[in-house]
Design a protein around this motif. Structure first.
Motif, PDB file in Angstrom:
ATOM      1  N   PRO A  85       2.539  -0.076   8.238  1.00 55.90           N
ATOM      2  CA  PRO A  85       1.334   0.713   8.505  1.00 55.90           C
ATOM      3  C   PRO A  85       0.129   0.174   7.758  1.00 55.90           C
ATOM      4  O   PRO A  85       0.223  -0.290   6.622  1.00 55.90           O
ATOM      5  CB  PRO A  85       1.708   2.113   7.981  1.00 55.90           C
ATOM      6  N   THR A  86      -1.021   0.224   8.437  1.00 55.37           N
ATOM      7  CA  THR A  86      -2.263  -0.147   7.784  1.00 55.37           C
ATOM      8  C   THR A  86      -2.703   0.980   6.850  1.00 55.37           C
ATOM      9  O   THR A  86      -2.164   2.098   6.899  1.00 55.37           O
ATOM     10  CB  THR A  86      -3.360  -0.398   8.817  1.00 55.37           C
ATOM     11  N   ASP A 139      -2.736  14.301   8.587  1.00 55.70           N
ATOM     12  CA  ASP A 139      -1.855  15.105   9.441  1.00 55.70           C
ATOM     13  C   ASP A 139      -0.936  15.982   8.590  1.00 55.70           C
ATOM     14  O   ASP A 139      -0.720  17.160   8.896  1.00 55.70           O
ATOM     15  CB  ASP A 139      -1.010  14.198  10.339  1.00 55.70           C
ATOM     16  N   GLU A 142      -4.400   8.493   7.839  1.00 60.41           N
ATOM     17  CA  GLU A 142      -4.326   9.460   8.938  1.00 60.41           C
ATOM     18  C   GLU A 142      -3.029  10.268   8.875  1.00 60.41           C
ATOM     19  O   GLU A 142      -3.022  11.466   9.171  1.00 60.41           O
ATOM     20  CB  GLU A 142      -4.438   8.730  10.278  1.00 60.41           C
ATOM     21  N   ALA A 143      -1.954   9.616   8.463  1.00 62.39           N
ATOM     22  CA  ALA A 143      -0.688  10.341   8.295  1.00 62.39           C
ATOM     23  C   ALA A 143      -0.809  11.379   7.177  1.00 62.39           C
ATOM     24  O   ALA A 143      -0.270  12.489   7.277  1.00 62.39           O
ATOM     25  CB  ALA A 143       0.444   9.366   8.000  1.00 62.39           C
ATOM     26  N   GLU A 144      -1.534  11.025   6.119  1.00 60.19           N
ATOM     27  CA  GLU A 144      -1.774  11.967   5.014  1.00 60.19           C
ATOM     28  C   GLU A 144      -2.594  13.154   5.496  1.00 60.19           C
ATOM     29  O   GLU A 144      -2.323  14.309   5.128  1.00 60.19           O
ATOM     30  CB  GLU A 144      -2.503  11.251   3.874  1.00 60.19           C
ATOM     31  N   ARG A 185      -5.438   2.570   7.026  1.00 59.20           N
ATOM     32  CA  ARG A 185      -5.999   3.645   7.851  1.00 59.20           C
ATOM     33  C   ARG A 185      -4.892   4.505   8.449  1.00 59.20           C
ATOM     34  O   ARG A 185      -4.997   5.742   8.482  1.00 59.20           O
ATOM     35  CB  ARG A 185      -6.871   3.051   8.969  1.00 59.20           C
ATOM     36  N   GLN A 186      -3.853   3.894   8.937  1.00 61.99           N
ATOM     37  CA  GLN A 186      -2.733   4.649   9.507  1.00 61.99           C
ATOM     38  C   GLN A 186      -2.076   5.524   8.448  1.00 61.99           C
ATOM     39  O   GLN A 186      -1.703   6.666   8.714  1.00 61.99           O
ATOM     40  CB  GLN A 186      -1.713   3.685  10.122  1.00 61.99           C
ATOM     41  N   HIS A 187      -1.948   4.983   7.247  1.00 58.46           N
ATOM     42  CA  HIS A 187      -1.370   5.763   6.156  1.00 58.46           C
ATOM     43  C   HIS A 187      -2.252   6.968   5.822  1.00 58.46           C
ATOM     44  O   HIS A 187      -1.749   8.083   5.623  1.00 58.46           O
ATOM     45  CB  HIS A 187      -1.200   4.882   4.925  1.00 58.46           C
ATOM     46  N   ASP A 217     -13.462  12.741   8.203  1.00 61.69           N
ATOM     47  CA  ASP A 217     -12.313  12.816   7.290  1.00 61.69           C
ATOM     48  C   ASP A 217     -12.627  13.716   6.100  1.00 61.69           C
ATOM     49  O   ASP A 217     -11.784  14.505   5.665  1.00 61.69           O
ATOM     50  CB  ASP A 217     -11.937  11.415   6.792  1.00 61.69           C
ATOM     51  N   GLN A 277      -9.041   8.126  -1.727  1.00 65.35           N
ATOM     52  CA  GLN A 277      -9.515   7.556  -0.464  1.00 65.35           C
ATOM     53  C   GLN A 277     -11.034   7.542  -0.331  1.00 65.35           C
ATOM     54  O   GLN A 277     -11.580   6.812   0.480  1.00 65.35           O
ATOM     55  CB  GLN A 277      -8.909   8.342   0.712  1.00 65.35           C
TER      56      GLN A 277
END
Length: 226
Positions: A2-3, A13, A9-11, A5-7, A79, A73
């Motif tokens: 995961p990038t 969520d 976004e998972a946080e 950014r993906q990490h 965000d 972040q």
């Protein structure tokens, strides 16, 4: 792999799932408190009081997660609104839990005495409040501005119930002063319910901010409270 950014976004969520979980929990507290009142069930009332520690811990844990995301972040734009909305929402959800405890404690005071009249309109008001809270939570979960508006509209119905029940209780006391004590406790109950609705409206207004970036008072008669 995961990038970053993906990490992130998972946080985000995961954060919103945590808020949803806390919201579901305080709605359960409210539902049990209302059952304790209508059934005059001391065991249910005690259960609600005991649940408050878990709600407080959820509030603390989610706030800590929000602060960690802000520090690590340094989010901007939407965000940042997602995180700040979560922090505001859990404050209102924690207060909903507190008011549910207040209802449960009041129900416990009344458990040993027959009600001077059947409870009809208070449970109706309570059901309206519960639907309002669920609608605000659904607005948050689904990022749904239509549900935000419905939440605001439902608050007007809660206010009408409050005025109606308060007037009825006052009339009962005027006819029979011996019911004053119990009528006073019922007045506290409808006040707690009205405040729960106000906190749910706060959540809905924060959803509007999260989705639009605009800070507006969607309910002109609504007064943010403790």
């Amino acid at each position: 792999m995961p990038t970053l950014r993906q990490h992130f976004e998972a946080e985000l969520d995961s954060l919103q799932e945590d808020v949803q979980r806390m919201g579901t929990y305080v709605v359960e507290m409210l539902d049990l408190a209302l059952q304790a009142l209508t059934q005059q069930n001391e065991e249910l009332a005690a259960r609600v009081v005991a649940m408050d520690d878990v709600a407080d811990q959820m509030d603390h844990d989610i706030e800590h997660k929000c602060l960690r995301l802000l520090a690590q972040q340094q989010p901007v734009s939407r965000d940042l609104r997602v995180i700040s909305t979560a922090m505001k929402a859990i404050t209102d959800l924690e207060r909903i839990g507190d008011f549910s405890v207040d209802i449960a404690k009041t129900a416990r005071r009344l458990v040993a005495e027959p009600y001077f009249k059947p409870l009809v309109h208070i449970p109706q008001m309570a059901e309206c409040v519960k639907r309002l809270v669920l609608e605000a939570l659904a607005a948050y979960i689904h990022h749904d501005l239509e549900r935000v508006q419905r939440t605001i509209e439902m608050d007007d119905a809660v206010d009408r119930y409050y005025d109606q029940i308060f007037t009825e209780l006052l009339e009962h006391v005027e006819r029979d002063p011996t019911v004053y004590r119990q009528a006073t406790w019922f007045t506290f109950i409808i006040h707690f319910l009205e405040r729960i609705a106000d906190h749910a409206v706060n959540v809905a207004e924060r959803v509007h901010y999260m989705e639009t970036g605009q800070v507006v008072n969607l309910a002109p008669s609504h007064t943010a409270g403790s």
